[in-house]
Every structure is written in C-alpha cells, then in structure tokens.
Enzyme design. Sequence first.
Site, PDB file in Angstrom:
ATOM      1  N   ASP A 143       0.859  -1.186   0.000  1.00 30.40           N
ATOM      2  CA  ASP A 143       0.000   0.000   0.000  1.00 30.40           C
ATOM      3  C   ASP A 143       0.896   1.237   0.000  1.00 30.40           C
ATOM      4  O   ASP A 143       1.824   1.324   0.812  1.00 30.40           O
ATOM      5  CB  ASP A 143      -0.871   0.088   1.273  1.00 30.40           C
ATOM      6  CG  ASP A 143      -1.681  -1.183   1.544  1.00 30.40           C
ATOM      7  OD1 ASP A 143      -2.063  -1.834   0.553  1.00 30.40           O
ATOM      8  OD2 ASP A 143      -1.924  -1.493   2.729  1.00 30.40           O
ATOM      9  N   GLU A 149       1.275  -1.737  11.597  1.00 32.06           N
ATOM     10  CA  GLU A 149       0.977  -2.120  10.212  1.00 32.06           C
ATOM     11  C   GLU A 149       1.968  -1.488   9.240  1.00 32.06           C
ATOM     12  O   GLU A 149       2.168  -1.981   8.134  1.00 32.06           O
ATOM     13  CB  GLU A 149      -0.452  -1.713   9.847  1.00 32.06           C
ATOM     14  CG  GLU A 149      -0.926  -2.442   8.612  1.00 32.06           C
ATOM     15  CD  GLU A 149      -2.229  -1.888   8.077  1.00 32.06           C
ATOM     16  OE1 GLU A 149      -3.135  -2.684   7.870  1.00 32.06           O
ATOM     17  OE2 GLU A 149      -2.329  -0.671   7.874  1.00 32.06           O
ATOM     18  N   GLU A 150       2.604  -0.416   9.665  1.00 29.06           N
ATOM     19  CA  GLU A 150       3.542   0.285   8.779  1.00 29.06           C
ATOM     20  C   GLU A 150       4.976  -0.207   8.912  1.00 29.06           C
ATOM     21  O   GLU A 150       5.870   0.312   8.247  1.00 29.06           O
ATOM     22  CB  GLU A 150       3.481   1.797   9.052  1.00 29.06           C
ATOM     23  CG  GLU A 150       2.093   2.414   8.893  1.00 29.06           C
ATOM     24  CD  GLU A 150       1.489   2.192   7.498  1.00 29.06           C
ATOM     25  OE1 GLU A 150       2.258   2.112   6.526  1.00 29.06           O
ATOM     26  OE2 GLU A 150       0.254   2.080   7.406  1.00 29.06           O
ATOM     27  N   LEU A 190      -3.136   4.498  11.037  1.00 35.66           N
ATOM     28  CA  LEU A 190      -4.151   5.260  10.295  1.00 35.66           C
ATOM     29  C   LEU A 190      -4.855   4.356   9.290  1.00 35.66           C
ATOM     30  O   LEU A 190      -4.439   4.245   8.139  1.00 35.66           O
ATOM     31  CB  LEU A 190      -3.462   6.433   9.582  1.00 35.66           C
ATOM     32  CG  LEU A 190      -4.176   7.768   9.656  1.00 35.66           C
ATOM     33  CD1 LEU A 190      -4.685   8.102  11.048  1.00 35.66           C
ATOM     34  CD2 LEU A 190      -3.270   8.859   9.171  1.00 35.66           C
ATOM     35  N   ASP A 191      -5.909   3.715   9.754  1.00 37.31           N
ATOM     36  CA  ASP A 191      -6.672   2.821   8.877  1.00 37.31           C
ATOM     37  C   ASP A 191      -7.552   3.648   7.939  1.00 37.31           C
ATOM     38  O   ASP A 191      -8.178   4.619   8.374  1.00 37.31           O
ATOM     39  CB  ASP A 191      -7.547   1.911   9.744  1.00 37.31           C
ATOM     40  CG  ASP A 191      -8.348   0.936   8.913  1.00 37.31           C
ATOM     41  OD1 ASP A 191      -7.749   0.234   8.089  1.00 37.31           O
ATOM     42  OD2 ASP A 191      -9.586   0.893   9.067  1.00 37.31           O
ATOM     43  N   ASP A 220      -2.663  -0.188  14.007  1.00 42.58           N
ATOM     44  CA  ASP A 220      -2.802   0.363  12.661  1.00 42.58           C
ATOM     45  C   ASP A 220      -2.902   1.868  12.879  1.00 42.58           C
ATOM     46  O   ASP A 220      -3.944   2.378  13.293  1.00 42.58           O
ATOM     47  CB  ASP A 220      -4.064  -0.186  11.976  1.00 42.58           C
ATOM     48  CG  ASP A 220      -4.174   0.302  10.534  1.00 42.58           C
ATOM     49  OD1 ASP A 220      -3.414   1.217  10.159  1.00 42.58           O
ATOM     50  OD2 ASP A 220      -5.013  -0.232   9.788  1.00 42.58           O
ATOM     51  N   ASP A 253       0.360   8.610   7.319  1.00 42.34           N
ATOM     52  CA  ASP A 253       0.655   7.243   7.772  1.00 42.34           C
ATOM     53  C   ASP A 253       2.023   7.195   8.439  1.00 42.34           C
ATOM     54  O   ASP A 253       2.186   6.656   9.529  1.00 42.34           O
ATOM     55  CB  ASP A 253       0.766   6.281   6.575  1.00 42.34           C
ATOM     56  CG  ASP A 253      -0.570   5.741   6.103  1.00 42.34           C
ATOM     57  OD1 ASP A 253      -1.477   5.617   6.922  1.00 42.34           O
ATOM     58  OD2 ASP A 253      -0.663   5.436   4.901  1.00 42.34           O
ATOM     59  N   GLU A 305      -6.252  -5.002  12.272  1.00 40.72           N
ATOM     60  CA  GLU A 305      -7.603  -4.502  12.011  1.00 40.72           C
ATOM     61  C   GLU A 305      -8.666  -5.388  12.669  1.00 40.72           C
ATOM     62  O   GLU A 305      -9.447  -4.940  13.505  1.00 40.72           O
ATOM     63  CB  GLU A 305      -7.837  -4.417  10.490  1.00 40.72           C
ATOM     64  CG  GLU A 305      -6.940  -3.377   9.825  1.00 40.72           C
ATOM     65  CD  GLU A 305      -6.920  -3.479   8.298  1.00 40.72           C
ATOM     66  OE1 GLU A 305      -6.689  -4.577   7.760  1.00 40.72           O
ATOM     67  OE2 GLU A 305      -7.135  -2.447   7.645  1.00 40.72           O
TER      68      GLU A 305
END
Length: 292
Positions: free
Chosen positions: A47, A76-77, A97-98, A95, A53, A240
């Site tokens: 992504d 997640e990053e 910034l979902d 996460d 993010d 998530e």
Amino acid sequence: MQLSKHLEGYDKDLVEVVLGIAEVTKAISRGFITHQGKADTSNLYGDQQAAMDVWADDLFIKELGGSGLVRYLASEEQPEILEFESDTDLAVSIDPLDGSSLLSVNLTVGTIVGIQRGGVLKPGSDMVGAMYVIYGPLTVLVYSVGDGVHEFVLHADGEFVLRKENFTIGSEKRLGQGAARNTYLPFHEEFISRLEADGYKIRFSGSFVADVHQILHKGGVFTYPGYLGSERGKLRLLFECAPMGYIVTQAGGAVSDGVVDLLSIVPESISERVPVYIGGKREIELIMGLPK
Ligand code: AFP
C-alpha cells in the site's frame, strides 16, 4: 467524566498505555492539515503510504517505545515486531491510520489498537484491551479493557470526555461489504443474498474502522470476505480484525472468519490476512452456519 478518571482502578501500566495512545491521537487529530499528500514509500503490503501514515506511525513508536511501558510493538507500517526496554510484558499492535487512502477525499479514518501480554502473536481472545479512535466530524475514542465498551469525545480543551458508557451493539439492518461481487465465493454470495432479501441497507466507506464504528452503533454486519484470487481476504488479523472484533464482542456482538470465532485464531505472522464478518450475533451465526 474524563478518560483518565474512567480508567481508575484498572492495571496501572495498562492504563498508562491507553492514556499514552490517547495523547498521540490528539496530536494526530491536529496534524491532518499539516501532513497532507503522499510519502514516496509503501508498506509491507504494497500500500502506498500517505504522509500522515508515516508521521502517525513515528509518533506512536516514539511515545510507546520511549514510555518504558511497552515491551513489544507491531505496527501495520513496520515490517518487523519492535522490541523495547520495559519492566512490563505489554505488547501493542497498531494500525496508526486505517483507511488512509481516503485522506485525499477527506473521509473518516482512524487508529486501531490491540493490547496483549507477553507478545503480539496471540489470539484476540487473550487481549487485555483494545481501542480505536475515529477522526471524523468529531474525534471519538472507543475502548474496552474487558469490562464493557465506552466512548469518549475529544473536547476543545484537549480532554476525552465520556459520551456513552457500557453501550451495546445496535439492532438496525445495515450491511458493509468489501470485495467485488463477481469474485464472491458461493457461501458468501448466499449470505449477502439472504441479508438483501431481509432488507439490509448497504453502508461501505472503504475505511474499516469507520465502517465497523457505524455497525457497532447502528447494528448489522460488516464483511470483507475471502474472494476469488484472495481466499484469505484482504484485511489484517492483527492490526484490524482482532482488535475491532474484541470491542464488538465486548459490546454483545460477534466476529468470525466465516467458519470459527475470529478471536480464537492464533496469528502465524504479523502480516496475516483473514476473511472477516463482524457485527450482530444473528448475522455472524448465519454466516458460520452456511455450508462452505
Ligand atoms: P488503506 O488504509 O490503505 O486505505 O486501506 C483500508 C483498508 O485496509 C480497510 O480500512 C478497508 O475496509 C479496505 O482496505 C478497503 O479496501 P478496498 O478499497 O480495496 O475495498
């Protein structure tokens, strides 16, 4: 009542972690205007990262890593689990910034957090707490430490103030459904057809945290299923689905991968994806009962 007051009486280290995360989310809510645009990077999943993010991820790593309260942090990053000096065994998956691909059109995004002890690669049912923050017209924080679900609103004086205590999932018929219809697997097609025949209204924004927030308050089900070409779905178990599933379950709802309780799944890696059905017990029982 302020968030810190509401958390009185729970494990001190856990409370400090929740409050530390809440502080970072206040900075994020102020930072949207100054961190617009895209970073020239992509994450583990390919992504493309938004400037927000990367910035938000950095803030969480600095706050949690420097706090001495968190031993393990999976973001997640980040491609690997980060380990810090700490006297506790608290482990956070986040996460930052979902839904961030929606920043360019100013739709609601959010932060999702799961908190474990001893490591992050554990089933969701072992969580000691989970929370999320929605950056919408209002900045709203929802948390559970295994004792009901509570919602706070960020006021102009910089305090999260209680808005709803011990609330439970709504009972309306709403349906958030990800993936393209021509890739649905037969049992999923059947599930959606039955809900449509029963009058469910479609609600899908492309921001999982915002979509589940809506279902939690109004009722119904959100699903990002397994589909042709990606039988294990799109969304991430650790960052998530498990934390949001923990909160929805605490609110009297349920979460599944379509076959088993999603909170019973032990992640094999931080990047594991999972089909997700999250919402009211009735809807989750329906999908689990359909022949696969
Ligand atoms: P981003 O954070 O890259 O915007 O992804 C959001 C997300 O993981 C989840 O929040 C959405 O439900 C899902 O992806 C939407 O994905 P599609 O637009 O591919 O259906």
